[in-house]
Motif scaffolding. Structure first.
Motif, short mmCIF file in Angstrom:
data_model
loop_
_atom_site.label_atom_id
_atom_site.label_comp_id
_atom_site.label_asym_id
_atom_site.label_seq_id
_atom_site.Cartn_x
_atom_site.Cartn_y
_atom_site.Cartn_z
N ASP A 1 2.51 0.82 0.24
CA ASP A 1 2.30 1.09 1.67
C ASP A 1 2.25 -0.21 2.49
OD1 ASP A 1 -0.09 0.35 0.55
OD2 ASP A 1 -1.25 2.03 1.31
N PHE B 1 6.48 -0.16 -6.93
CA PHE B 1 5.94 -0.14 -8.29
C PHE B 1 6.83 0.70 -9.19
CE2 PHE B 1 2.53 -0.62 -5.29
CZ PHE B 1 1.66 -1.51 -5.89
N SER C 1 -4.61 3.06 -2.02
CA SER C 1 -3.20 2.67 -2.07
C SER C 1 -2.82 2.42 -3.53
CB SER C 1 -3.00 1.39 -1.25
OG SER C 1 -3.14 1.66 0.13
N PRO C 2 -1.51 2.22 -3.80
CA PRO C 2 -1.13 1.95 -5.20
C PRO C 2 -1.87 0.74 -5.76
CG PRO C 2 0.82 2.43 -3.88
CD PRO C 2 -0.33 2.36 -2.92
N GLN C 3 -2.13 0.79 -7.05
CA GLN C 3 -2.87 -0.29 -7.73
C GLN C 3 -2.01 -1.55 -7.77
OE1 GLN C 3 -3.41 0.24 -11.93
NE2 GLN C 3 -4.78 -1.50 -12.11
N ASP C 4 -2.37 -2.55 -6.99
CA ASP C 4 -1.54 -3.75 -6.86
C ASP C 4 -2.12 -4.95 -7.60
OD1 ASP C 4 -3.70 -4.04 -5.19
OD2 ASP C 4 -2.59 -5.22 -3.71
#
Lengths: 533, 533
Positions: B278, B269, A95-98
């Protein structure tokens, strides 16, 4: 823990000789840069006897497929020891880098450093020497160009944390290796058995990786120019890469950056400004004489002898301040270096270095046309030789003894032999007696071991010398060394002069001398029959 | 430990609406940069009851005189909370620097973070959020320009190691603070008692420091744009800084970065590429409707309503997928956010958010001229209101109950009141009943506390609302808060939704609402008599 060698002289006054510094600067140069790629992914584990070794290998092309989540790691093998700058291409997966990617990078000269836990380091030199970085990366993908230089073969990339949502991907890692010389510049030793070729190869790599803008001490840790190391590096360099300008530059640096009274330091810095350190050692300052002498023997450059003779002569004069009744004083047990060996009494060996340098000084005085000094040194040498016997020789024991406790050490004998206190046959008998008696006060470093071997070669005991070289330097090769170590005790591979091997340097200038000794004594017409191992 | 809110949807398909993204990009801007100097050196210690506080202060001019050797530290106070970039001017003292300076830098929003030991952190979100750097500096002096952004008031500089020969000197530290707005842009509240002025000041600072290129969640940790926070920040911004373009930009971002079916994400983001996360939440997606509604009320900008009505309407349609028999489904206990409160049943509050947004959606449909949708929403709203009573109201207990266990919580009541399920007087009685009964399932965050207070104000209970604001936000002020925290439990100042307060954000967008509520309900003609504290 070893004895701490820390000299702090807050009131010391420095002096700069501008003409020498200008020449040193003119002799500076661009380093040779070489791009190096990692060759495989490795796992490091400990064997039953506590030695770290590579236990498995994977193809490097698998690297971008490794998704590093919290506590995952990969370890890259660059195939050989190198000194240089690293750039990593990193990306994220999942998933996106959070959250920031939080990585620990460990650079290791030997596999054991990968397993070391830096939080357990409590030695007496700085923890900052451990080649470990903790880095937050806010936005992936990124090109992470590390600003510092590292000395290493292995690089572990460990994910301290990512997040539940993403993993870190190491897409590419590139090293720009740097040195003043290229390995191709040294003639290989084709005629020797494989084990000696391996020792020679590691010696050359050690010397190469220590040859930067100066002859460095150990590129992992101490980037200073130390004069004791310089002496041996210069000799090894004459036999191999023959980069004469680098030696010349280093001599100008030592002559140009001095104490107010003209004393040459044990080491010096070139950054942020050129300055001599406030550490002075009896033997190290005297070695300026020796380095100049060796340089002349190699180059027959009379100009530089004339130019630097004053500096060399000054070291002899100033050494007298550390002597009493014709022998070195004993109040400060670390007045001379000689070796890191715990409990070593250094007085006898220091006296031998004094003789060794007086002999060379006398030659230089003559070359420089300084007849007065030549005569002065001749008298001093005669007195020093007399004192060597009357003060240090124990006829009954058949050994030179040192200090109030009349300590018998390997280093005392080796240096007295190198100083030619006795004629060759008596020196030869002394060295054989040493090997036979094997006194407990041995040596701790390749630096001191070198002088034992050189002493054996000096008296013609080539086979015995070779035997020791094969045991000692070969012992490091058997433990997987690509370059030779600052300290090695075959009985205790984890020994350190600093209280922990985590800060030991495993590519250390003073350990490179087999490349010289093998070329000087074991090639050409005089080569003895050497058995394969 | 709190419940983990981690959504991972590897097969999720994203969609980008280019026209909206283009507008969002056109609305981007340069941040305002302000140079900030540290104001003093401080010591932090723990009081007997475990609260960290500033125990002593020294003049900042003494800083360059502090010589940091191994294990020494200094702690700088920048006078207020800031978000920005730090540059340190470092030097060495003593003998020449013979080892890297190894420093640890800790950035702290509150004094307690200075005393935290990051090695003890084992919470469920990334350790990488702890604002701590370990840095090797090979050559001093140097200007150390840190590449990362920090949110902090205090900076501790700790010498992990130097060497026996040198110490580190911090000659100067400068912060370049950044924000989309300047504090001067907001009208101060001059007529209020001091304690409320202090609450307002911290609210404004919180909002300012969260206003960057988007409305951030909490600048220490989560720089994403979360829609639940955006809704409250936008309202507070209308009452204070009135940076309308930033709200507009954020609406375009949410509308432009969506799931393939049109669903608006809980957060998004902007780096390294613009993309929606997500993570999807029932209440958060619906809040797109609410944010557009509020923006229209503030600006009367009919164009943007027409432009974004389709996105808003789509959230209502898609919310139906998470409903069954006219009420939110219960399989996923974190389907809606509502609050971080452990054990909270979110069904009733989620249903109230549904009603709240249907009401606003009906208005928007009308403004957009979408009569069909208006009628559809009117029918849905009537049904939802009926279900609110038939499914959730417990007449005997006098409370809305939630989930299979008929849980009575503060959040359920507050949201049902804000949704106007009952007429005002009945809602008022419910809120008073809530305060009197004080059911155990309270609130964990200023976000949820805000909705309780807003519900009290909504039914005209200004004094009770003010009392709670003074207790809760004033409680943070009494603990030294400069900005308001992500989570605060007056009974347990160390509470965290993440398993450790080390990663808590102490400047958190959703906590800034007093600046709005004080201006909306406690100034102007309708101001009640407010007692000093």
């Amino acid at each position: 823990m070893g004895e701490a060698l820390v000299s702090i002289l807050p009131d010391m006054k420095r002096k700069t000789v501008d003409t020498f510094i200008k020449k040193a600067q003119e002799l500076d140069f661009q380093l040779i840069e070489t791009k190096v790629k990692p060759v495989s992914l490795v796992s490091v584990t400990k064997t039953a006897d506590g030695i770290a070794e590579i236990s498995s290998r994977e193809d490097i092309t698998l690297m971008p497929g490794k998704l590093l989540k919290k506590d995952d790691s990969i370890c890259l093998d660059f195939g050989d020891h190198h000194v240089g700058y690293v750039t990593l291409k990193l990306n994220s997966a999942g998933s996106p880098q959070d959250a920031p990617a939080y990585l620990r990078l460990k650079f290791a000269e030997i596999p054991g450093e990968i397993l070391d836990d830096s939080s357990t380091y409590h030695g007496w030199i700085s923890k900052g020497w451990i080649q470990e970085e903790l880095i937050h990366i806010d936005v992936l993908p990124c090109e992470l160009k590390l600003p510092r230089r590292y000395a290493f073969r292995y690089l572990e990339i460990f994910a301290v944390d990512t997040s539940a949502k993403f993993q870190v991907v190491v897409e590419n890692v590139e090293l720009t290796a740097v040195s003043a010389v290229s390995l191709e510049e040294a003639e290989p030793l084709s005629s020797l058995p494989e084990d000696l070729k391996a020792i020679d190869k590691a010696s050359l790599k050690t010397l190469q990786d220590c040859m930067q803008h100066v002859f460095e001490d150990g590129p992992k840790r101490d980037r200073r120019l130390w004069i004791g190391d310089l002496r041996l590096q210069a000799k090894a360099n004459y036999a191999t890469f023959r980069n004469l300008n680098l030696v010349k530059r280093c001599m100008y640096l030592f002559a140009g950056l001095i104490r107010e009274d003209g004393k040459v330091g044990a080491c010096l810095f070139t950054e942020p400004v050129m300055q001599v350190d406030d550490t002075f050692l009896f033997d190290y300052s005297l070695f300026f004489v020796s380095i100049l002498y060796d340089y002349y023997q190699e180059t027959k450059d009379l100009e530089i002898v004339k130019e630097l003779w004053g500096t060399a002569y000054r070291q002899i004069v100033l050494a007298l301040n550390d002597m009493e009744d014709g022998v070195p004083k004993t109040e400060n047990p670390m007045m001379a270096f000689i070796d890191w060996k715990d409990g070593l009494d250094r007085q006898a060996a220091a006296h031998a270095v004094w003789i060794y340098c007086l002999r060379q000084g006398e030659v230089l005085a003559s070359l420089a046309g300084d007849e007065a000094a030549k005569e002065e040194l001749r008298v001093m040498l005669a007195d020093a030789l007399e004192k060597a016997v009357s003060h240090f020789w124990d006829e009954e024991k058949g050994f030179f003894v040192s200090g109030a406790d009349h300590q018998i050490s390997w280093s005392s004998q080796a240096w007295m032999v190198l100083a030619d206190v006795f004629e060759k046959e008596k020196s030869r008998a002394l060295m054989l007696h040493l090997l036979e008696e094997n006194p407990e006060m041995g040596v701790a470093t390749p630096y001191a071991y070198h002088h034992v071997i050189e002493a054996l070669l000096h008296v013609g005991e080539k086979e015995k010398a070779l035997e020791l070289m094969r045991t000692y330097w070969g012992g490091m090769i058997n433990l997987g060394a690509d370059t030779f170590w600052e300290a090695f005790d075959p009985e205790d591979p984890h020994a350190s002069p600093y209280g922990s091997s985590q800060v030991n340097s495993f590519c250390h200038a003073w350990s490179c001398t087999p490349a010289w000794l093998l070329r000087e004594y074991f090639t050409g017409d005089t080569v003895p029959v050497i058995q394969d191992r």
